[in-house]
Enzyme design. Structure first.
Site, PDB file in Angstrom:
ATOM      1  N   CYS A 140       0.880  -1.168   0.000  1.00  0.00           N
ATOM      2  CA  CYS A 140       0.000   0.000   0.000  1.00  0.00           C
ATOM      3  C   CYS A 140       0.914   1.213   0.000  1.00  0.00           C
ATOM      4  O   CYS A 140       1.823   1.285  -0.828  1.00  0.00           O
ATOM      5  CB  CYS A 140      -0.969  -0.043   1.180  1.00  0.00           C
ATOM      6  SG  CYS A 140      -0.209  -0.304   2.800  1.00  0.00           S
ATOM      7  N   ALA A 141       0.727   2.159   0.892  1.00  0.00           N
ATOM      8  CA  ALA A 141       1.618   3.316   0.956  1.00  0.00           C
ATOM      9  C   ALA A 141       2.697   3.108   2.018  1.00  0.00           C
ATOM     10  O   ALA A 141       3.890   3.210   1.737  1.00  0.00           O
ATOM     11  CB  ALA A 141       0.824   4.591   1.259  1.00  0.00           C
TER      12      ALA A 141
END
Length: 256
Positions: A140-141
């Protein structure tokens, strides 16, 4: 075309899940790699991932995040790409009111909602890992929340204990300062667009870097069992087949 300059950098929260105890033995390296944002890694790191055996990437980021930075250098590599967002946008569940209770406990409850709402995406992601010919990298981030949820579902499929699932999740804690620094430019743009005060958000995020991180994953596992009995029930009901779980277990067991 991106509207701001992206600085490529090595990932700071990337690790192979190999070595974790699972039912019947130990998870073999080269099956599943969890990471922070792979869209902003360097060309050399992208090449190194492929050289190490990565053949598929699962991108758990929102559509807005992907629109901002794209796929990055891995787009030029021979890997399958699967965009399976676990949240519609990074502001989902992050109202200004909810930010007043931004804690490890609230994150754990948010993970439960994520599993239940994004069960189809999780089922697809697990099937991709089961069927990929090499290693699958998922990110994800930050490589903590959405990535941590998918890692937990994978390890549940493989028969890992709750303690080992929590231990893997909590390993990200030592990387949080570097993670926050690395993703600040991109997440700052998105949060500003959503109307969040960046200084306030930085302070809240900093509060989640302490040693109590394990609480979030403990809440996820406990609440899933309380609500469903089988913590994998939402994902099974969304399409994860017994055959896929069996294939995951066959692929995952390290040779003796």
């Amino acid at each position: 075309m991106n509207s701001f300059e992206i600085t490529l950098s090595p990932p700071v929260n990337l690790r192979d899940l190999g070595g974790i105890p699972i039912e019947g033995g130990t998870l073999r390296p080269g099956i599943a790699v969890r990471a922070d944002d792979l869209a902003t890694i360097t060309e050399s790191d992208a090449s190194a991932l492929v050289a190490s055996g990565v053949t598929a990437v699962i991108d758990l980021r929102s559509t807005g995040e992907v629109a901002l930075t794209g796929r990055g250098p891995l787009a030029g590599q021979p890997v399958a790409y699967h965009h399976l967002p676990l949240m519609a946008d990074v502001g989902e569940g992050m109202s200004h009111e909810s930010m007043r209770d931004f804690s490890h406990e609230s994150m754990g409850h948010m993970y439960v909602r994520m599993v239940e709402a994004a069960a189809p995406q999780l089922a697809t992601a697990l099937t991709v890992i089961a069927l990929s010919p090499g290693a699958t990298a998922f990110h994800c981030a930050a490589g903590r929340d959405r990535t941590g949820v998918l890692a937990a579902m994978l390890l549940l499929c493989l028969g890992a204990s709750d303690d080992d699932i929590v231990t893997d999740y909590a390993r990200t804690g030592m990387n949080m300062v570097a993670i926050n620094e690395r993703m600040r430019p991109t997440m700052g743009v998105l949060l500003e667009r959503l109307g969040f005060d960046l200084e306030q958000m930085a302070a809240l995020t900093e509060a989640l870097t302490d040693q109590r991180m394990a609480v979030s994953m403990q809440i996820l596992l406990t609440e899933l069992r309380e609500r469903h009995g089988d913590p994998l029930a939402p994902v099974r009901e969304a399409g994860l087949a017994d055959a896929s779980i069996a294939r995951l277990r066959a692929r995952a067991l390290a040779s003796v």
